[in-house]
Every structure is written in C-alpha cells, then in structure tokens.
Design a protein around this motif. Structure first.
Motif, PDB file in Angstrom:
ATOM      1  N   MET A  10     -49.393  15.266 -18.494  1.00 16.64           N
ATOM      2  CA  MET A  10     -48.236  15.417 -17.605  1.00 16.64           C
ATOM      3  C   MET A  10     -48.599  15.049 -16.175  1.00 16.64           C
ATOM      4  O   MET A  10     -47.817  14.416 -15.464  1.00 16.64           O
ATOM      5  CB  MET A  10     -47.696  16.838 -17.677  1.00 16.64           C
ATOM      6  CG  MET A  10     -47.018  17.156 -18.998  1.00 16.64           C
ATOM      7  SD  MET A  10     -46.475  18.879 -19.139  1.00 16.64           S
ATOM      8  CE  MET A  10     -45.289  18.986 -17.832  1.00 16.64           C
ATOM      9  N   SER A  11     -49.782  15.415 -15.747  1.00 21.35           N
ATOM     10  CA  SER A  11     -50.234  15.094 -14.395  1.00 21.35           C
ATOM     11  C   SER A  11     -50.388  13.586 -14.218  1.00 21.35           C
ATOM     12  O   SER A  11     -49.993  13.027 -13.189  1.00 21.35           O
ATOM     13  CB  SER A  11     -51.559  15.804 -14.112  1.00 21.35           C
ATOM     14  OG  SER A  11     -52.034  15.471 -12.835  1.00 21.35           O
ATOM     15  N   SER A  14     -46.966  12.020 -14.004  1.00 17.80           N
ATOM     16  CA  SER A  14     -46.369  12.292 -12.695  1.00 17.80           C
ATOM     17  C   SER A  14     -46.965  11.386 -11.621  1.00 17.80           C
ATOM     18  O   SER A  14     -46.242  10.855 -10.765  1.00 17.80           O
ATOM     19  CB  SER A  14     -46.585  13.762 -12.323  1.00 17.80           C
ATOM     20  OG  SER A  14     -46.078  14.041 -11.047  1.00 17.80           O
ATOM     21  N   GLN A  17     -45.637   7.848 -12.020  1.00 17.72           N
ATOM     22  CA  GLN A  17     -44.272   7.735 -11.521  1.00 17.72           C
ATOM     23  C   GLN A  17     -44.257   7.709  -9.993  1.00 17.72           C
ATOM     24  O   GLN A  17     -43.533   6.912  -9.385  1.00 17.72           O
ATOM     25  CB  GLN A  17     -43.424   8.901 -12.026  1.00 17.72           C
ATOM     26  CG  GLN A  17     -41.981   8.804 -11.589  1.00 17.72           C
ATOM     27  CD  GLN A  17     -41.129   9.953 -12.111  1.00 17.72           C
ATOM     28  OE1 GLN A  17     -41.645  10.961 -12.586  1.00 17.72           O
ATOM     29  NE2 GLN A  17     -39.824   9.791 -12.011  1.00 17.72           N
TER      30      GLN A  17
END
Length: 64
Positions: A10-11, A14, A17
């Motif tokens: 997830m990191s 992120s 993005q």
C-alpha cells in the motif's frame, strides 16, 4: 498475505501515485509555459510583419 507485506504494498502504491501526480503537474506547467511563449512569439511576429491592413501575407485591400 501478512500485514507487513500488505502495508508495504500500500505504501509503494501510494508513493507511485504521488510521483505520478507530481510529474503530471510538472508536464502541465511546462505545457502552459510553452503555450505562453508561443503566444508571445506570435504576437511579436504579428507586430513586426508588414502584411498590410488585412493581416494576411499576399492579400491586400488596395485594388490598384
């Protein structure tokens, strides 16, 4: 999948993005600057070119 691997994934997503958004913003700014430079160049050319009153090369309003 364990919690640590999920958190890492997830990191990374992120971060990817955030980088994409930043690069897109930089490209937008550069495009805007180039557009402004093009307009200035066209305006300068328009004021320094003697094309008669029609503003078009080879077209004149005189009928002589």
């Amino acid at each position: 999948m364990d919690i640590a691997a999920l958190s890492t994934g997830m990191s990374q997503a992120s971060l990817a993005q955030a980088v994409s958004v930043k690069v897109l913003g930089m490209a937008k700014d550069q495009g805007s600057e180039q557009g402004q430079a093009l307009v200035q160049m066209m305006e300068k050319k328009r004021t320094t070119t003697s094309w008669g009153s029609t503003g078009h090369p080879g077209i004149s309003t005189s009928y002589s």
